[in-house]
Write an enzyme that holds these catalytic residues in place. Structure first.
Site, PDB file in Angstrom:
ATOM      1  CG  HIS A   1      -2.015  -0.982   1.189  1.00 37.58           C
ATOM      2  ND1 HIS A   1      -3.349  -0.625   1.250  1.00 37.58           N
ATOM      3  CD2 HIS A   1      -2.006  -2.325   1.092  1.00 37.58           C
ATOM      4  CE1 HIS A   1      -4.103  -1.713   1.200  1.00 37.58           C
ATOM      5  NE2 HIS A   1      -3.299  -2.757   1.100  1.00 37.58           N
TER       6      HIS A   1
ATOM      7  CG  ASP B   1      -4.537   2.443   2.327  1.00 40.92           C
ATOM      8  OD1 ASP B   1      -5.467   1.779   2.840  1.00 40.92           O
ATOM      9  OD2 ASP B   1      -3.771   1.980   1.463  1.00 40.92           O
TER      10      ASP B   1
END
Length: 504
Positions: free
Chosen positions: A30, A133
Site C-alpha cells: 500500500h 489509504d
C-alpha cells in the site's frame, strides 16, 4: 506530536493550497504506490508550479520512505500508537510475527487520528488535498472538518474494485440462486461479462462475515467514510481499466471521479526505483547469464509477501518447476521453516530474501511470471509485457486473475478454484509443470497471441505516463480540478455531504 524529518526546514507561510499531503497505510504494497505518487506529483508539478508534497508516515517507516522519494518531498513522522496485542516496534504489516495480529494492527492505526488532526491543525494553511489509504478512514473525518478534499486509495484496479463493490451489492436471493459453476452477469458490467461462484473474490465473502474482526473494523472505521471521498485514486491506466471507471464512481457520492494515473512506478520516473540497487540474492547477475544464452527462457515465480503457501504446496511447486524443464527464479517467503525437497539445479534459483521484482520482470531473460495476482504484481508484469500464470490465493486476487486471463487474454490460469466459495486445494506437481510449459512454450497461435497481448498492454502502460498520455493528463487534471473545487458550487455541496455524520 508529529515530528518532521531531521534537517527538514520549517514550512513556509505559503504552504497552503499548493500543498498535497499523502498518507499511506503501513503495508509495503500500500505504501510504495503512494510514494510513487508523491514522486510523480513532485516531478510533474514541482518545477514552476509550486506544488509541495508531504508524505506522512511513522518513525519505524521513515527510512524506508526516505529511500523511495526525492529530497524535495517532505516527510513527517506521526508517533505509532501502542497497542496491547502488538509487540513494541511493529509499525508495518510485514513486521507482524503472525497474520493473526493484523486486526490489532488495524485498530492501532485508527488511533493515529489525533496525531493526524494535530498535524493538519499545525499547518499555516489548509492543504490542497489529502490522498490517503482507504484503511485510514479517520482521515476523511479529519480532512472534512478541516475543509480539505480527501482522495481515497485502495491499491486495487478499477476492474477489481468495481467488481467487488458490485458483487457485495447483489441481493442474497440472487446470489444464492446461482448454481455451482453456472456463470452469472454482474450488474453494471459490460454485456456478456459473467462470473461464477468460484470466482467471487475472498474480499467479497469476508465483507459478509460480520464475525470477522477485519470486517468489523471496516464497518466501524472505513465503510461509512470511504464513499464520501472527493475522489478515488487508481493505480492503473485508461487502456487497461477505463471501461470500469464509471462503475466504480457509481459507488461514491455524485460527482466523485476515479482518477486513473498509473502505473505510478512509471509515472514516478526511472530515478525512483522501488527497490533501489538492492539485490542481496544476486538475482540480476544470475539472469544476465541466462539472457546471453536464451532470452525469455526464465520463469519468475512469486506469491508476494503476505500470502501463506503451505509446505505441501511449496513441495509440489518445487517438483513442478524442476519437472517443467524451464529455468526458474523463485522468490520464496514463508514464516515456516521449509527446505526444497528437490535440487533446483543450475537452471533453478530459489531466493529467500529481497528480490528487485520490477527489474527482474523487465529483464530480457524472463519470459513469464507465476503470480498470486496481487495488483502491484499484475501491473508490474503487464507493464513489462510479460504474460502471467495466474494463481490467485486471497483478497481480490481472483478478480485480478480473471481480468488478466479472461478479459485481457494476457495470461493463463493455474486452474485453482480460489474464489470465496472454493475449498482449498493442493495443486500437484504434474499440473504445475504442465501450466508452466503452457505459459513459457507458447509456440502455438494461442501462446503467440497471449504474448502479443501482454506486450501491447506494456506499450500502452508506457504511453499512458508519457507526454500526452492519459495518466499524465489525468494527474494534471486532478490537480487543476482540486484547485478549482474550492471556489464553491458543486465542490462545496459535495464537501458538506462528505462531512455529514454517517447513518448508523
Amino acid at each position: 506530536m508529529a515530528t518532521a524529518e531531521a534537517a527538514r526546514p520549517a514550512a513556509p507561510a505559503g504552504f497552503g493550497r499548493d500543498h498535497v499531503v499523502v498518507f499511506p497505510f503501513m503495508a509495503k504494497g500500500h505504501t510504495i504506490p503512494l510514494l510513487h505518487l508523491a514522486s510523480a506529483l513532485a516531478a510533474r508539478h514541482g518545477d514552476g508550479g509550486g506544488l509541495r508534497v508531504t508524505v506522512l508516515t511513522t518513525p519505524g517507516n521513515l527510512a524506508f520512505a526516505r529511500r523511495r522519494v526525492p529530497a524535495h518531498v517532505s516527510l513527517v513522522a506521526l508517533p505509532f500508537p501502542a497497542h496491547p496485542e502488538l509487540p513494541p516496534g511493529v509499525e508495518s504489516t510485514d513486521a507482524l510475527p503472525s497474520h493473526s495480529l493484523f486486526p490489532a494492527f488495524l485498530r492501532a492505526t485508527a488511533m493515529l487520528r489525533e496525531p493526524f488532526a494535530g498535524y493538519l491543525a499545525s499547518l499555516p494553511a489548509p492543504p490542497l488535498a489529502l490522498v490517503s489509504d482507504f484503511f485510514l478512514g479517520f482521515t476523511q473525518r479529519v480532512a472534512s472538518d478541516a475543509g480539505v478534499r480527501r482522495i481515497t486509495f485502495h491499491g486495487m484496479s478499477a476492474f477489481s474494485l468495481a467488481l467487488c463493490f458490485s458483487l457485495a451489492k447483489r441481493s442474497p436471493p440472487a446470489a444464492g440462486s446461482v448454481e455451482d459453476g453456472a456463470p452469472f452477469p454482474v450488474p453494471g458490467f459490460p454485456e456478456g461479462f459473467t462470473i461464477t461462484k468460484d470466482e467471487v473474490p475472498h474480499a467479497v465473502a469476508q465483507a459478509a462475515d460480520l464475525d470477522d474482526p477485519v470486517t468489523r473494523f471496516l464497518l466501524e472505521e472505513v465503510r461509512d467514510w470511504d464513499y464520501r471521498s472527493w475522489g478515488v485514486l487508481v493505480n492503473s491506466f485508461d487502456a487497461l481499466d477505463g471501461d470500469y471507471a464509471a462503475i466504480l464512481e457509481s459507488f461514491y457520492l455524485p460527482g466523485a471521479r476515479a482518477w486513473l494515473v498509473g502505473p505510478l512506478f512509471l509515472a514516478a520516473g526511472e530515478s525512483q526505483e522501488e527497490d533501489g540497487d538492492d539485490d542481496p540474492e544476486g538475482c540480476l547477475p544470475w539472469l544476465d547469464e541466462r539472457a546471453t544464452k536464451r532470452p525469455g527462457s526464465v520463469v519468475y515465480v512469486s506469491f508476494g509477501t503476505h500470502v501463506h503457501v503451505s509446505a505441501a504446496q511449496l513441495d509440489e511447486l518445487a517438483h513442478g518447476l524442476v519437472g517443467s524443464g524451464h529455468a526458474f527464479l523463485w522468490a520464496v517467503r514463508t514464516f515456516d521453516a521449509w527446505s526444497p525437497p528437490v535440487d533446483a539445479g543450475p537452471e533453478g534459483k530459489i531466493a529467500r530474501g529481497w528480490v528487485p521484482q520490477r527489474r527482474v520482470l523487465a529483464h530480457p531473460a524472463v519470459g513469464g511470471f507465476v503470480s498470486h495476482c496481487g495488483w502491484n504484481s499484475v501491473l508490474e508484469s503487464l507493464a513489462a509485457g510479460r504474460p502471467m500464470l495466474a494463481w490467485p490465493v486471497m483478497a481480490e486476487q481472483a478478480a485480478n486473475a480473471k481480468h488478466v486471463a479472461d478479459v485481457l487474454g494476457a495470461g493463463v490460469r493455474a486452474g485453482v478454484k480460489a474464489g470465496a466459495n472454493a475449498p482449498p486445494e493442493l495443486v500437484g506437481r504434474a499440473r504445475v509443470a504442465g501450466k508452466v510449459r503452457e505459459l513459457m512454450d507458447g509456440g502455438g497461435e494461442a501462446g503467440r497471441g497471449m504474448r502479443a497481448r501482454a506486450e501491447r498492454v506494456g506499450e500502452a502502460a508506457r504511453a499512458a505516463v508519457g507526454d500526452g498520455g492519459t495518466s499524465r493528463l489525468a494527474l494534471r487534471r486532478l490537480v487543476d480540478e482540486l484547485q478549482r473545487s474550492y471556489g464553491g458550487g458543486d465542490g462545496g455541496q459535495r464537501e458538506a455531504a462528505a462531512s455529514a455524520k454517517p447513518s448508523v
